[in-house]
Write a protein that holds these residues in place. Structure first.
Motif, mmCIF file in Angstrom:
data_model
loop_
_atom_site.group_PDB
_atom_site.id
_atom_site.type_symbol
_atom_site.label_atom_id
_atom_site.label_comp_id
_atom_site.label_asym_id
_atom_site.label_seq_id
_atom_site.Cartn_x
_atom_site.Cartn_y
_atom_site.Cartn_z
ATOM 1 N N GLU A 214 55.180 41.941 24.461
ATOM 2 C CA GLU A 214 53.915 42.666 24.575
ATOM 3 C C GLU A 214 52.876 41.848 25.342
ATOM 4 O OE1 GLU A 214 52.710 43.784 20.654
ATOM 5 O OE2 GLU A 214 54.438 45.092 20.313
ATOM 6 N N SER A 215 52.854 40.527 25.106
ATOM 7 C CA SER A 215 51.864 39.687 25.778
ATOM 8 C C SER A 215 52.085 39.663 27.284
ATOM 9 C CB SER A 215 51.893 38.263 25.219
ATOM 10 O OG SER A 215 53.077 37.565 25.604
ATOM 11 N N ILE A 216 53.326 39.757 27.707
ATOM 12 C CA ILE A 216 53.637 39.814 29.140
ATOM 13 C C ILE A 216 53.134 41.125 29.733
ATOM 14 C CG2 ILE A 216 55.521 39.972 30.824
ATOM 15 C CD1 ILE A 216 57.116 38.085 28.953
ATOM 16 N N ARG A 217 53.333 42.212 29.012
ATOM 17 C CA ARG A 217 53.003 43.527 29.559
ATOM 18 C C ARG A 217 51.501 43.792 29.637
ATOM 19 N NH1 ARG A 217 57.914 47.244 26.948
ATOM 20 N NH2 ARG A 217 59.606 45.983 27.846
ATOM 21 N N VAL A 218 50.702 43.089 28.827
ATOM 22 C CA VAL A 218 49.250 43.283 28.888
ATOM 23 C C VAL A 218 48.558 42.176 29.682
ATOM 24 C CG1 VAL A 218 49.227 44.532 26.696
ATOM 25 C CG2 VAL A 218 48.776 42.069 26.702
ATOM 26 N N HIS A 219 49.327 41.224 30.205
ATOM 27 C CA HIS A 219 48.737 40.133 30.983
ATOM 28 C C HIS A 219 48.221 40.664 32.318
ATOM 29 C CE1 HIS A 219 48.072 36.009 32.152
ATOM 30 N NE2 HIS A 219 48.765 36.169 33.251
ATOM 31 N N PRO A 220 47.117 40.116 32.845
ATOM 32 C CA PRO A 220 46.577 40.600 34.119
ATOM 33 C C PRO A 220 47.583 40.512 35.260
ATOM 34 C CG PRO A 220 44.992 39.163 33.025
ATOM 35 C CD PRO A 220 46.268 39.081 32.233
ATOM 36 N N SER A 221 47.463 41.409 36.206
ATOM 37 C CA SER A 221 48.308 41.392 37.393
ATOM 38 C C SER A 221 48.008 40.150 38.227
ATOM 39 C CB SER A 221 48.062 42.639 38.240
ATOM 40 O OG SER A 221 46.755 42.581 38.810
ATOM 41 N N GLN A 222 48.860 39.908 39.214
ATOM 42 C CA GLN A 222 48.666 38.762 40.095
ATOM 43 C C GLN A 222 47.290 38.788 40.754
ATOM 44 O OE1 GLN A 222 51.391 40.601 39.668
ATOM 45 N NE2 GLN A 222 53.229 39.689 40.583
ATOM 46 N N LYS A 223 46.902 39.946 41.294
ATOM 47 C CA LYS A 223 45.618 40.054 41.984
ATOM 48 C C LYS A 223 44.453 39.898 41.015
ATOM 49 C CE LYS A 223 47.223 42.938 45.832
ATOM 50 N NZ LYS A 223 47.083 44.237 46.540
ATOM 51 N N ALA A 224 44.580 40.472 39.818
ATOM 52 C CA ALA A 224 43.506 40.360 38.829
ATOM 53 C C ALA A 224 43.342 38.913 38.369
ATOM 54 C CB ALA A 224 43.787 41.267 37.642
ATOM 55 N N LEU A 225 44.461 38.213 38.177
ATOM 56 C CA LEU A 225 44.374 36.816 37.768
ATOM 57 C C LEU A 225 43.755 35.960 38.872
ATOM 58 C CD1 LEU A 225 44.834 34.566 35.775
ATOM 59 C CD2 LEU A 225 47.235 34.449 36.509
ATOM 60 N N LYS A 226 44.073 36.251 40.114
ATOM 61 C CA LYS A 226 43.468 35.529 41.238
ATOM 62 C C LYS A 226 41.936 35.644 41.181
ATOM 63 C CE LYS A 226 43.521 35.370 46.340
ATOM 64 N NZ LYS A 226 42.106 35.696 46.614
ATOM 65 N N VAL A 227 41.429 36.841 40.908
ATOM 66 C CA VAL A 227 39.984 37.050 40.816
ATOM 67 C C VAL A 227 39.416 36.271 39.629
ATOM 68 C CG1 VAL A 227 38.183 38.763 40.384
ATOM 69 C CG2 VAL A 227 40.056 39.281 41.974
ATOM 70 N N MET A 228 40.110 36.261 38.500
ATOM 71 C CA MET A 228 39.643 35.517 37.334
ATOM 72 C C MET A 228 39.528 34.027 37.642
ATOM 73 S SD MET A 228 41.813 37.277 34.219
ATOM 74 C CE MET A 228 41.183 36.093 33.014
ATOM 75 N N ILE A 229 40.502 33.486 38.363
ATOM 76 C CA ILE A 229 40.482 32.062 38.711
ATOM 77 C C ILE A 229 39.311 31.770 39.640
ATOM 78 C CG2 ILE A 229 41.775 30.217 39.856
ATOM 79 C CD1 ILE A 229 44.351 31.677 38.923
ATOM 80 N N GLU A 230 39.077 32.654 40.594
ATOM 81 C CA GLU A 230 37.941 32.479 41.508
ATOM 82 C C GLU A 230 36.618 32.571 40.752
ATOM 83 O OE1 GLU A 230 40.031 34.269 45.560
ATOM 84 O OE2 GLU A 230 38.970 35.612 44.181
ATOM 85 N N ASP A 231 36.531 33.500 39.805
ATOM 86 C CA ASP A 231 35.300 33.661 39.026
ATOM 87 C C ASP A 231 35.003 32.417 38.185
ATOM 88 O OD1 ASP A 231 34.883 36.171 40.045
ATOM 89 O OD2 ASP A 231 35.616 37.243 38.279
#
Length: 258
Positions: A214-231
Motif C-alpha cells: 500500500e505504501s508503494i501505491r500511495v507514494h508520489p510519482s517520479q515527477k511529483a517527488l522531483k517537485v517536492m525535492i526542489e521545494d
C-alpha cells in the motif's frame, strides 16, 4: 476498484499509513512496529520480492553519488547497512559514513554486519528523519534507499537533508515508483499481491508486507517527488527510471543555508 482513499474525492486529514489516514504520531508508531517485526529477515524478503534486483539498483545509486575518499556521508534510513557498506568502500579509512535510522532493531542488525565486515569508519545514530541531530553542512552526500515513503513528514525530512548537506552536496533517493507502461503496472500489481503471503510464510508478518504494498501505491510519482525535492531547496534535480519505472533514483544538489 481501488481501495485507496485518495480516489474518493473527500478531503484528506492526517498522513498516509498505506491506505489509512492516521496522525503523525500513529504513523511513526506503526512504522516502527513494521520494521521491528521484520528486521532479522528484511534482506531475505527484499531479495525475494525483487528477484535480487534491489542490490543492483543500490549499486547504481552509489555510482551516481560522486562520493570520494575522505568524504562524510549520511545513509538515512540505512537499516541493515547494505548501502553503508558500499559507501564505506568509497570513502575509505579517512572518510566517514553515518548510518541513521529511527528503528533500533534495524540499526542493531546493520551494526553487527558492518563491524563483522570490518567497516570501522561507519558510525550510528538513532534518529527520526524529520529532526536530524547534525550540524548544518555536515555531509558531502546523503542517501535514502527505499525509506522515504515511510517518513512521517517527507517535506520536513527533505528540508532537513538540505540543511545537513554542504552547499552543492549530493542527495540521492532510491525508491519504488510508478511504471510508465500500463501493462507493466498491471503485471507488477499482480506480483505485489503475493508479497503479504510471502511475508506471512517467511517472516510471520503478512500485515507488514501488506503495508509495504500500500505504501508503494500511495507514494508520489517520479515527477511529483522531483517537485517536492526542489521545494525543499535542492536544485539540478533529475530522476532515472529503473525497470520501466518500478523504481527510480532521484538526484539533487543542496542549496545550503546561511
Amino acid at each position: 476498484m481501488s481501495t485507496d482513499p485518495s480516489d474518493s474525492g473527500q478531503p484528506l486529514t492526517g498522513v498516509s499509513f498505506g491506505y489509512e489516514r492516521v496522525s503523525q504520531q500513529e504513523k511513526t508508531r506503526r512504522v516502527a512496529g513494521v520494521f521491528s517485526s521484520v528486521a532479522q529477515r528484511y534482506d531475505l524478503m527484499n531479495d525475494l520480492m525483487s528477484a535480487g534486483t534491489h542490490r543492483l539498483m543500490k549499486r547504481m545509486m552509489v555510482e551516481l553519488s560522486s562520493v570520494q575518499p575522505g568524504n562524510r556521508v549520511l545513509d538515512l534510513a540505512g537499516g541493515t547497512g547494505d548501502i553503508s557498506a558500499l559507501l564505506a568502500q568509497r570513502v575509505g579509512a579517512q572518510g566517514q559514513v553515518v548510518l541513521a535510522d529511527i528503528n533500533p532493531q534495524m540499526i542493531d542488525v546493520g551494526r553487527d554486519r558492518l563491524i563483522d565486515a570490518g567497516y570501522l569508519q561507519v558510525s550510528y545514530a538513532q534518529s527520526a528523519a524529520e529532526k536530524l541531530p547534525f550540524k548544518n553542512g555536515s555531509f558531502d552526500c546523503a542517501t535514502i534507499s527505499f525509506g522515504l515513503r515511510n517518513f512521517t513528514a517527507k517535506d520536513q525530512a527533505l528540508a532537513e537533508l538540505n540543511r545537513v548537506l554542504r552547499p552543492e552536496g549530493v542527495l540521492l533517493i532510491l525508491e519504488f515508483s510508478q511504471p510508465a507502461n500500463p501493462i507493466l503496472e498491471t503485471a507488477y500489481h499482480a506480483f505485489q499481491s503475493f508479497w503479504p503471503l510471502m511475508g506471512k510464510a517467511l517472516v510471520g508478518e503478512g500485515d507488514s508486507y501488506r503495508y509495504l504494498v500500500e505504501s508503494i501505491r500511495v507514494h508520489p510519482s517520479q515527477k511529483a517527488l522531483k517537485v517536492m525535492i526542489e521545494d525543499a531547496g535542492f536544485h539540478s534535480v533529475t530522476y532515472h527510471n529503473l525497470l520501466g519505472g518500478i523504481a527510480a533514483i532521484h538526484r539533487g544538489l543542496a542549496a545550503g543555508r546561511t
